[in-house]
Design a protein around this motif. Structure first.
Motif, PDB file in Angstrom:
ATOM      1  N   VAL A  77     191.897 -17.644  -6.716  1.00  0.00           N
ATOM      2  CA  VAL A  77     191.677 -16.214  -6.901  1.00  0.00           C
ATOM      3  C   VAL A  77     190.656 -15.661  -5.905  1.00  0.00           C
ATOM      4  CG1 VAL A  77     189.860 -16.538  -8.636  1.00  0.00           C
ATOM      5  CG2 VAL A  77     191.245 -14.450  -8.658  1.00  0.00           C
ATOM      6  N   SER A  78     189.713 -16.489  -5.470  1.00  0.00           N
ATOM      7  CA  SER A  78     188.688 -16.020  -4.537  1.00  0.00           C
ATOM      8  C   SER A  78     189.096 -16.155  -3.076  1.00  0.00           C
ATOM      9  CB  SER A  78     187.384 -16.795  -4.775  1.00  0.00           C
ATOM     10  OG  SER A  78     187.580 -18.187  -4.574  1.00  0.00           O
ATOM     11  N   SER A  79     190.296 -16.638  -2.813  1.00  0.00           N
ATOM     12  CA  SER A  79     190.738 -16.829  -1.433  1.00  0.00           C
ATOM     13  C   SER A  79     191.220 -15.511  -0.835  1.00  0.00           C
ATOM     14  CB  SER A  79     191.869 -17.858  -1.382  1.00  0.00           C
ATOM     15  OG  SER A  79     192.344 -18.018  -0.070  1.00  0.00           O
ATOM     16  N   ASN A  80     190.920 -15.324   0.439  1.00  0.00           N
ATOM     17  CA  ASN A  80     191.301 -14.097   1.128  1.00  0.00           C
ATOM     18  C   ASN A  80     192.581 -14.348   1.934  1.00  0.00           C
ATOM     19  OD1 ASN A  80     191.257 -11.499   2.154  1.00  0.00           O
ATOM     20  ND2 ASN A  80     189.810 -12.013   3.798  1.00  0.00           N
ATOM     21  N   VAL A  81     193.695 -14.528   1.243  1.00  0.00           N
ATOM     22  CA  VAL A  81     194.985 -14.770   1.892  1.00  0.00           C
ATOM     23  C   VAL A  81     195.940 -13.648   1.514  1.00  0.00           C
ATOM     24  CG1 VAL A  81     194.692 -17.273   1.931  1.00  0.00           C
ATOM     25  CG2 VAL A  81     195.801 -16.186  -0.027  1.00  0.00           C
ATOM     26  N   PRO A  82     196.942 -13.374   2.350  1.00  0.00           N
ATOM     27  CA  PRO A  82     197.944 -12.363   1.978  1.00  0.00           C
ATOM     28  C   PRO A  82     198.663 -12.780   0.693  1.00  0.00           C
ATOM     29  CG  PRO A  82     198.122 -12.925   4.304  1.00  0.00           C
ATOM     30  CD  PRO A  82     197.187 -13.918   3.700  1.00  0.00           C
ATOM     31  N   ARG A  83     198.876 -11.825  -0.184  1.00  0.00           N
ATOM     32  CA  ARG A  83     199.520 -12.113  -1.472  1.00  0.00           C
ATOM     33  C   ARG A  83     200.905 -11.485  -1.517  1.00  0.00           C
ATOM     34  NH1 ARG A  83     196.082 -15.883  -4.030  1.00  0.00           N
ATOM     35  NH2 ARG A  83     193.923 -15.239  -3.615  1.00  0.00           N
ATOM     36  N   ALA A  84     201.790 -12.121  -2.268  1.00  0.00           N
ATOM     37  CA  ALA A  84     203.142 -11.614  -2.458  1.00  0.00           C
ATOM     38  C   ALA A  84     203.664 -12.129  -3.785  1.00  0.00           C
ATOM     39  CB  ALA A  84     204.057 -12.038  -1.319  1.00  0.00           C
ATOM     40  N   ARG A  85     204.725 -11.476  -4.267  1.00  0.00           N
ATOM     41  CA  ARG A  85     205.311 -11.878  -5.540  1.00  0.00           C
ATOM     42  C   ARG A  85     206.798 -11.551  -5.537  1.00  0.00           C
ATOM     43  NH1 ARG A  85     203.538  -9.589 -11.555  1.00  0.00           N
ATOM     44  NH2 ARG A  85     205.365 -10.416 -12.696  1.00  0.00           N
ATOM     45  N   PHE A  86     207.605 -12.524  -5.868  1.00  0.00           N
ATOM     46  CA  PHE A  86     209.041 -12.318  -6.026  1.00  0.00           C
ATOM     47  C   PHE A  86     209.342 -11.849  -7.443  1.00  0.00           C
ATOM     48  CE2 PHE A  86     209.867 -15.576  -2.562  1.00  0.00           C
ATOM     49  CZ  PHE A  86     210.423 -14.665  -1.686  1.00  0.00           C
ATOM     50  N   THR A  87     210.414 -11.082  -7.593  1.00  0.00           N
ATOM     51  CA  THR A  87     210.979 -10.845  -8.909  1.00  0.00           C
ATOM     52  C   THR A  87     211.973 -11.966  -9.212  1.00  0.00           C
ATOM     53  OG1 THR A  87     212.827  -9.525  -8.075  1.00  0.00           O
ATOM     54  CG2 THR A  87     210.763  -8.361  -8.565  1.00  0.00           C
ATOM     55  N   VAL A  88     212.384 -12.045 -10.462  1.00  0.00           N
ATOM     56  CA  VAL A  88     213.358 -13.059 -10.848  1.00  0.00           C
ATOM     57  C   VAL A  88     214.661 -12.866 -10.089  1.00  0.00           C
ATOM     58  CG1 VAL A  88     214.781 -13.897 -12.755  1.00  0.00           C
ATOM     59  CG2 VAL A  88     212.347 -13.465 -13.120  1.00  0.00           C
ATOM     60  N   ASP A  89     215.121 -11.624  -9.993  1.00  0.00           N
ATOM     61  CA  ASP A  89     216.384 -11.345  -9.304  1.00  0.00           C
ATOM     62  C   ASP A  89     216.296 -11.688  -7.815  1.00  0.00           C
ATOM     63  OD1 ASP A  89     217.611 -10.510 -11.606  1.00  0.00           O
ATOM     64  OD2 ASP A  89     217.150  -8.388 -11.296  1.00  0.00           O
ATOM     65  N   GLU A  90     215.141 -11.469  -7.202  1.00  0.00           N
ATOM     66  CA  GLU A  90     215.005 -11.788  -5.775  1.00  0.00           C
ATOM     67  C   GLU A  90     215.133 -13.293  -5.531  1.00  0.00           C
ATOM     68  OE1 GLU A  90     212.179  -8.146  -4.098  1.00  0.00           O
ATOM     69  OE2 GLU A  90     211.261  -9.947  -4.972  1.00  0.00           O
ATOM     70  N   VAL A  91     214.509 -14.106  -6.377  1.00  0.00           N
ATOM     71  CA  VAL A  91     214.622 -15.557  -6.218  1.00  0.00           C
ATOM     72  C   VAL A  91     216.062 -16.007  -6.434  1.00  0.00           C
ATOM     73  CG1 VAL A  91     213.852 -17.802  -7.072  1.00  0.00           C
ATOM     74  CG2 VAL A  91     212.228 -15.911  -6.920  1.00  0.00           C
ATOM     75  N   VAL A  92     216.724 -15.440  -7.436  1.00  0.00           N
ATOM     76  CA  VAL A  92     218.117 -15.799  -7.706  1.00  0.00           C
ATOM     77  C   VAL A  92     219.002 -15.448  -6.519  1.00  0.00           C
ATOM     78  CG1 VAL A  92     220.121 -15.281  -9.147  1.00  0.00           C
ATOM     79  CG2 VAL A  92     217.882 -15.657 -10.206  1.00  0.00           C
ATOM     80  N   GLN A  93     218.864 -14.252  -5.996  1.00  0.00           N
ATOM     81  CA  GLN A  93     219.708 -13.830  -4.883  1.00  0.00           C
ATOM     82  C   GLN A  93     219.406 -14.613  -3.615  1.00  0.00           C
ATOM     83  OE1 GLN A  93     222.396 -11.911  -5.021  1.00  0.00           O
ATOM     84  NE2 GLN A  93     221.991 -11.881  -7.232  1.00  0.00           N
ATOM     85  N   LEU A  94     218.136 -14.919  -3.363  1.00  0.00           N
ATOM     86  CA  LEU A  94     217.797 -15.743  -2.204  1.00  0.00           C
ATOM     87  C   LEU A  94     218.455 -17.115  -2.301  1.00  0.00           C
ATOM     88  CD1 LEU A  94     214.009 -15.038  -1.541  1.00  0.00           C
ATOM     89  CD2 LEU A  94     215.887 -14.663   0.057  1.00  0.00           C
ATOM     90  N   THR A  95     218.383 -17.715  -3.489  1.00  0.00           N
ATOM     91  CA  THR A  95     218.980 -19.031  -3.673  1.00  0.00           C
ATOM     92  C   THR A  95     220.484 -18.995  -3.423  1.00  0.00           C
ATOM     93  OG1 THR A  95     217.284 -19.553  -5.328  1.00  0.00           O
ATOM     94  CG2 THR A  95     219.248 -20.949  -5.291  1.00  0.00           C
ATOM     95  N   LEU A  96     221.169 -18.013  -4.007  1.00  0.00           N
ATOM     96  CA  LEU A  96     222.616 -17.918  -3.829  1.00  0.00           C
ATOM     97  C   LEU A  96     222.990 -17.585  -2.386  1.00  0.00           C
ATOM     98  CD1 LEU A  96     223.538 -15.994  -7.112  1.00  0.00           C
ATOM     99  CD2 LEU A  96     223.679 -18.446  -6.672  1.00  0.00           C
ATOM    100  N   ASP A  97     222.243 -16.685  -1.756  1.00  0.00           N
ATOM    101  CA  ASP A  97     222.559 -16.306  -0.371  1.00  0.00           C
ATOM    102  C   ASP A  97     222.353 -17.477   0.580  1.00  0.00           C
ATOM    103  OD1 ASP A  97     223.193 -13.804  -1.226  1.00  0.00           O
ATOM    104  OD2 ASP A  97     221.305 -12.863  -0.615  1.00  0.00           O
ATOM    105  N   PHE A  98     221.264 -18.206   0.412  1.00  0.00           N
ATOM    106  CA  PHE A  98     221.021 -19.360   1.282  1.00  0.00           C
ATOM    107  C   PHE A  98     222.074 -20.438   1.052  1.00  0.00           C
ATOM    108  CE2 PHE A  98     216.547 -17.931   1.979  1.00  0.00           C
ATOM    109  CZ  PHE A  98     216.552 -18.045   3.362  1.00  0.00           C
ATOM    110  N   TYR A  99     222.498 -20.590  -0.215  1.00  0.00           N
ATOM    111  CA  TYR A  99     223.536 -21.591  -0.467  1.00  0.00           C
ATOM    112  C   TYR A  99     224.851 -21.188   0.202  1.00  0.00           C
ATOM    113  CZ  TYR A  99     227.033 -24.482  -2.565  1.00  0.00           C
ATOM    114  OH  TYR A  99     228.085 -25.342  -2.729  1.00  0.00           O
TER     115      TYR A  99
END
Length: 487
Positions: A77-99
């Motif tokens: 939490v104290s690290s100064n790194v860029p943060r990001a967050r996927f939604t459930v649908d984004e992970v699902v679509q990424l998995t299917l598209d890459f497959y």
């Protein structure tokens, strides 16, 4: 944020998770137009099954936000790194598209802790549920579970995932309390115990279903009835990962912890991850990362415990040994060779009479080679030429074994035996490079009385030890097994 930017951040953040080997699960495919995905094909990524198949995995974090402040973690939490967050649908679509683009064959999903362990775990499980139930995805899924999550969520995760893993983080409770005070070591082991119970129960039901499927009367009215399959639960088992070099734990302590985890929770793998210095690190962390060869030696020692019958406390003796320090593995030679050199009194081993357990302790003999030797000696007395045909590295094996036409004589007492068996890489522009390679080859040993005859064996008949075939084979490496599944 564009999804490409999220992918760049969260795929890079997932590189510290080492436990992503896709092995041990049940075989599934989409042949016949049913579902999508497979656990059987070959891919283009970096995870390998035991038979050598390359299984490509989309390896990402759901998010690198985290409410914990573990000192060794770049996503704390104290690290100064860029943060990001996927939604459930984004992970699902990424998995299917890459497959569909033939880039991956499975998913490895981990996450930082957001809001609460239960909330995070519910999102991770939902990704797997949507893939399995709504898209009939039959590829490999590995979920990194949250130790403090509720038992119900852990049980749901096992229904959809092929493998589950919970990170033990550090080898000792003291190290965990010092570097990750917000994590509860008891909760980690408690969750491992719950997963083991679920896995054992599912395996027991599967065995019972196979036994009850046999019908003694072929004309019975139940002969053609399709029986319901028992529910699956993480058929690939569970694994864990621990960080090496972040605290003061030595190799003996690390292997002791691993042996306890294998025995108590029947883990499929313990992964070792060398500590990597991070930006703005705490003063409690070392300034330099440990040598990567230390991680490699730990994997080799782990292989000795799992497949070669070694106990953890005999691989790394507490006292100082040649080539290493007290409690640490030698970095200049593999642990099996170091053990053999420290226990020369147990050699030479008669390959024609010694039990399998002792053959596995001979440097240069892997599990496959020992299996071939045991099968071959049932039909004839083994000679040096037979080892050549069995693809055994003669230069490493011959000082430690007896054969029908070979006795090592005083080779085990040679002062330079270790130097001869641990080749040194010559310099690229070294004029003596060719000579250095030649010097690594052992000198042919004339036949002499055996130095130490193993119990229950008799001296082999006299015969010339050096044959033309052996001379050609000297120095040949055994490439039949993977680099870390060494002999």
């Amino acid at each position: 944020m564009f999804i490409q930017q999220k992918l760049a951040i969260l795929a890079d953040a997932a590189k510290y998770d080492a436990s992503c080997a896709s092995s041990g699960t049940s075989a599934r495919n989409s042949v016949g137009g049913k579902g999508i995905g497979s656990t059987e094909g070959s891919g283009i990524c970096h995870s390998y099954a035991p038979d050598g198949r390359c299984i490509s995995l989309l390896k990402i974090l759901l998010t690198n936000f985290c409410t914990y402040d573990c000192l060794y973690c770049v996503n704390r939490v104290s690290s100064n790194v860029p943060r990001a967050r996927f939604t459930v649908d984004e992970v699902v679509q990424l998995t299917l598209d890459f497959y569909r683009r033939n880039c991956i064959e499975g998913l490895f999903l981990s996450s930082g802790i957001i809001q609460s362990p239960d909330y995070t775990m519910e999102l991770v499980v939902e990704v797997a549920r949507v893939l399995r139930e709504e898209h009939d995805f039959r590829g490999y899924i590995h979920l990194k579970t949250i130790p403090d999550a509720s038992p119900d969520l852990l049980a749901r995760a096992g229904r959809y995932a092929d493998r589950l893993s919970i990170n033990i983080e550090l080898p000792t409770p003291a190290g965990l309390a010092a570097l990750a005070p917000e994590k509860d070591g008891a909760a980690i082991t408690r969750s491992m115990g719950q997963l083991r119970q679920h896995i054992d129960h599912a395996q027991g039901e599967s065995r019972e279903a196979r036994r009850s499927h046999i019908i003694s009367m072929p004309r019975s009215r139940l002969a053609g009835v399709q029986r319901a399959q028992p529910p699956r639960f993480a058929p690939g088992g569970q694994s864990t990962q621990m960080i090496v070099g972040a605290d003061s734990a030595d190799d003996r302590t690390i292997l002791q912890t691993s042996a306890g985890l294998y025995g108590a929770y029947r883990l499929r793998r313990v992964y070792y991850s060398a500590f990597s210095p991070i930006p703005d690190a705490s003063a409690h962390l070392p300034l330099r990362q440990p040598p990567l060869v230390r991680e490699h030696r730990l994997y080799q020692a782990d292989w000795l415990m799992r497949f070669y019958g070694f106990a953890h406390d005999e691989i790394v003796p507490p006292a100082h040994t040649a080539g290493g320090t007290a409690g640490m593995l030698a970095l200049d030679m593999d642990p099996k060779l170091a053990w053999a050199l420290a226990h020369r009194g147990q050699f030479p081993v008669d390959l024609n009479r010694a039990p399998r357990e002792m053959l596995l302790r001979v440097p240069g003999l892997g599990v496959k080679a020992v299996t071939r030797i045991v099968a071959a000696r049932r039909v004839r007395q083994l000679r040096a030429d037979d080892l050549l045909r069995l693809h055994v590295p003669l230069n490493k094996v011959m000082p430690f074994v007896l054969l029908a036409d070979h006795q090592p004589g005083n080779a085990l007492d040679a002062a330079n035996l270790a130097a001869r068996l641990v080749p040194q890489q010559p310099g690229l522009f070294d004029d003596a490079g060719t000579q250095a390679v030649t010097d690594m080859r052992p000198e042919p040993t004339p036949l002499a009385a055996p130095r130490r005859a193993p119990s229950g064996s008799s001296p082999a008949p006299a015969a010339p030890v050096a044959t033309p075939a052996m001379a050609q084979a000297t120095g040949r490496a055994n490439h039949s097994e993977r680099s870390f599944a060494w002999a």
